[in-house]
Design an enzyme around this catalytic site. Structure first.
Site, short mmCIF file in Angstrom:
data_model
loop_
_atom_site.label_atom_id
_atom_site.label_comp_id
_atom_site.label_asym_id
_atom_site.label_seq_id
_atom_site.Cartn_x
_atom_site.Cartn_y
_atom_site.Cartn_z
N HIS A 1 -73.31 -30.49 75.09
CA HIS A 1 -74.25 -30.82 74.01
C HIS A 1 -73.83 -32.04 73.19
O HIS A 1 -74.66 -32.78 72.70
CB HIS A 1 -74.51 -29.60 73.10
N LYS B 1 -71.38 -38.10 71.63
CA LYS B 1 -70.46 -38.58 70.58
C LYS B 1 -69.56 -39.69 71.10
O LYS B 1 -68.97 -40.43 70.31
CB LYS B 1 -69.61 -37.41 70.06
FE LIG Z 1 -73.94 -32.29 68.02
FE LIG Z 2 -70.60 -28.32 69.10
#
Ligand SMILES: [Fe+2]
Ligand SMILES: [Fe+2]
Length: 384
Positions: free
Chosen positions: A208, A212
């Site tokens: 998920h 990042k």
């Molecule tokens: Fe997230």
């Molecule tokens: Fe997470």
């Protein structure tokens, strides 16, 4: 087949059995014989796995040769057993019926000893080949199974590594992505989703936060609260993740097409579902049921179900884990915060109901899968 094969003779007339016994006594020391006049006892013996081939009369009171054959053919363990009919009446229609119903061979009375021995030998050869074939099939199935397991393990390994790569910069607590996968599996099962969905969410939910890796370090690792502008940049991890998992994968299409020529459509279908779900989760795992989440403020059913499940699982794990700005909350407090979130319309009610049913098992998962790494600086519970 046993080392000394056993041949069973079934005939209601004792003198036929005596004649057979006499013929075979002097000729076939390398086989064992059983002689029975009651076909029902014979069937017990056959189903009990005590014989290798059967020679049976057709006309017998109470259970004739056809009924015996049918019982043998309808049992999975004995369905291939060679069964030869031995009879004095070999009219054409009886012959045809016998072969139609799966008799291996037909033998005429009166018996010609050499012919009888030759037919038994050929039945036993057939049985031997059948056993060899079964052995080969079994080996083949084993190989396919272990190869499939190997591929599954390799796929799982790649996903975990990718998920780890995503959190490497972030240094989010080590067991987080693994636990999220386990929570999501529990929730999806409780909701009643099918096996494909359950497996897909188990495998893709750990990705998920993969996006990042596209967020600059000075924001990702910032020890203080983010400014609104920085927050906006942080939010891009959802779209970046989706791009990595779905759009970038389009670039692989020529390669996949070339490779997929040798693969079944079913397999390709599940591959597609897998990537589509991974993309849905990356894009929408911060969306809230009431539409106040990000990045698109999706609402209710607009949010893919897999993302609604991940949103809840992710929050549950963050609340119960150490973060730089807080200690892990005890389970009771986690549950009461989750309830408050539910009351403020953060969760799909269906997912929350499932959560209530499996929260104890989720708590067990958290105890079983500990954090390996240290909590990172600069995380914010809204970026779980
Ligand atoms: Fe997230
Ligand atoms: Fe997470």
């Amino acid at each position: 087949m046993r080392e000394k094969p056993t041949v069973l003779f079934v005939d209601d007339e004792p003198h036929v059995l005596i004649g057979l016994r006499r013929i075979l006594a002097t000729r076939c020391g390398h086989w064992d014989f059983r002689f029975l006049s009651d076909p029902r006892r014979a069937l017990d013996l056959i189903l009990g796995g005590e014989v290798d081939v059967v020679v049976t009369d057709i006309r017998m009171p109470e259970m004739d040769g056809f009924a015996l054959l049918k019982a043998v053919r309808s049992n999975e363990a004995t369905q291939d057993m060679p069964v030869t009919f031995l009879t004095g009446c070999l009219e054409d229609d009886v012959k045809r019926r016998a072969l139609d119903q799966g008799a291996t061979d037909l033998l005429n009375k009166p018996i010609v000893p050499e012919e009888l021995v030759a037919r038994i030998a050929s039945m036993l050869r057939l049985r031997h080949y059948q056993d060899q074939l079964k052995g080969l099939n079994h080996t083949l199935e084993e190989r396919v199974r272990s190869r499939t397991e190997e591929l599954d393990r390799a796929r799982l390994d790649i996903i975990w590594r990718l998920a780890k790569a995503g959190e490497y910069q972030d240094e989010e607590t080590g067991g987080h992505v693994v636990r999220v996968g386990c929570y999501c599996r529990l929730l999806a099962e409780q909701i009643g989703m099918n096996r494909t969905f359950v497996e897909a969410i188990f495998l893709t939910s750990p990705l998920h936060d993969i996006g990042k890796i596209g967020v600059p370090d000075h924001i990702l690792l910032k020890p203080d609260t983010l400014t609104p502008e920085e927050h906006k940049i942080m939010e891009t991890h959802c779209r970046i993740g989706e791009k990595i998992l779905v759009e970038e994968a389009q670039g692989m299409r020529p390669f996949l097409q070339w490779r997929d020529q040798t693969r079944s459509l079913g397999e390709m279908g599940s591959q597609h579902l897998f990537l589509a779900m991974a993309g849905d989760i990356a894009r929408a795992h911060h969306e809230r049921w009431d539409g106040s989440g990000y990045p698109f403020q999706l609402q209710g059913d607009q949010i893919p179900l897999a993302a609604r499940i991940v949103y809840l699982a992710d929050m549950f794990d963050a609340l119960g884990s150490d973060r730089p700005y807080k200690q892990a909350y005890p389970h009771d407090k986690v549950m009461s915060i989750m309830h408050e979130e539910f009351q403020s319309d953060a969760f799909d009610p269906m997912v929350y109901t499932a959560f209530q049913a499996v929260s104890e098992r989720m708590r067990q998962v958290r105890e079983d899968i500990a954090d390996e790494g240290r909590p990172h600086a600069g995380d914010d519970s809204s970026f779980m």
